[in-house]
Write a protein that holds these residues in place. Structure first.
Motif: not given
Length: 238
Positions: A1-11, A29-38, A88-91, A116-119
């Motif tokens: 089963m394919n992994n669901p896509k991560g989201k793109l967070y606009l920070i 702060k909460k979003i940054i604490e859960h993201l490793d990709y930027y 998920s990735i933070g921009l 990809i979902t943009v947030v």
């Protein structure tokens, strides 16, 4: 089963060097604490920002890709691969909101193409803050970016924007390189109709914040030092 896509967070980031959580909601702060990709404009300042927002965040765990004028299209097209793998990735912009007068817009466009979902997250936009504080038309406005450097071309552009403002009852917004602010204000005061309103908004959200709307005629007597202070200019002819 394919992994669901991560989201793109606009920070969004700060507009100056004030403590992040003075101008940013706790959700950042909460979003940054859960993201490793930027995806960032400058790795050094992005790491510093992340550390200020979340001091406990592991810096070695961060995976940063740099997006600037030197980034090739081929490189940019790989920047969202982590999302396809379920991460998920933070921009992060250098200042203010990503993708607004910012190269991040290309990444957001790519995310839509890749389904990809943009947030977009809440944070300070110098453009909107300046418009809010200007007293000019917040229902009809245009952001014009930078104006021409050449004096005659700039004068012609200012007259065009003034005409459009009058014809459409529209606020015209633009920016200038901080070390040319004083020259810009001088050109505005001397080129525009004496009764055209000019708003200067600089150092937004900082202790030295300055927002003032006056006519071109009144700005000729300006004493405010705007040199090297990030500023937004808005004009409107009624």
């Amino acid at each position: 089963m394919n992994n669901p896509k991560g989201k793109l967070y606009l920070i969004p980031t700060r507009l100056g060097d004030n403590p992040p959580l003075e101008v940013l909601p706790i959700s950042i702060k909460k979003i940054i604490e859960h993201l490793d990709y930027y995806i960032v404009e400058n790795e050094k300042t992005a790491r510093r920002f992340i550390k200020r927002v979340s001091p406990s965040k592991s810096q070695p765990s961060l995976k940063l890709q740099v997006l600037n004028k030197y980034t090739t299209e081929a490189e940019r097209n790989t920047y969202l691969n982590a999302c396809l793998e379920g991460n998920s990735i933070g921009l992060i912009s250098e200042a203010g909101c990503p993708a607004i007068a910012d190269p991040g817009a290309d990444i957001v466009s790519l995310a839509h193409q890749m389904d990809i979902t943009v947030v977009p997250l809440v944070g300070p936009s110098s453009i909107l803050l300046a418009l809010m504080g200007s007293g000019m038309n917040g229902q009809s406005f245009t952001f014009n970016g930078y104006l021409p450097i050449d004096k005659s071309e700039r004068k012609a552009k200012l007259k065009t924007l003034e005409r459009l403002s009058s014809e459409h009852n529209q606020a015209q917004i633009f920016i200038e390189t901080p070390y040319r602010n004083m020259k810009m204000l001088e050109d505005l005061a001397n080129t525009l109709h004496p009764n055209t309103r000019i708003c200067v908004a600089c150092d937004l959200t900082l202790p030295t914040e300055f927002i003032k709307t006056k006519t071109a005629k009144d700005w000729k007597h300006n004493k405010e030092d705007l040199h090297k202070r990030p500023a937004i200019f808005i004009i409107q002819k009624d």
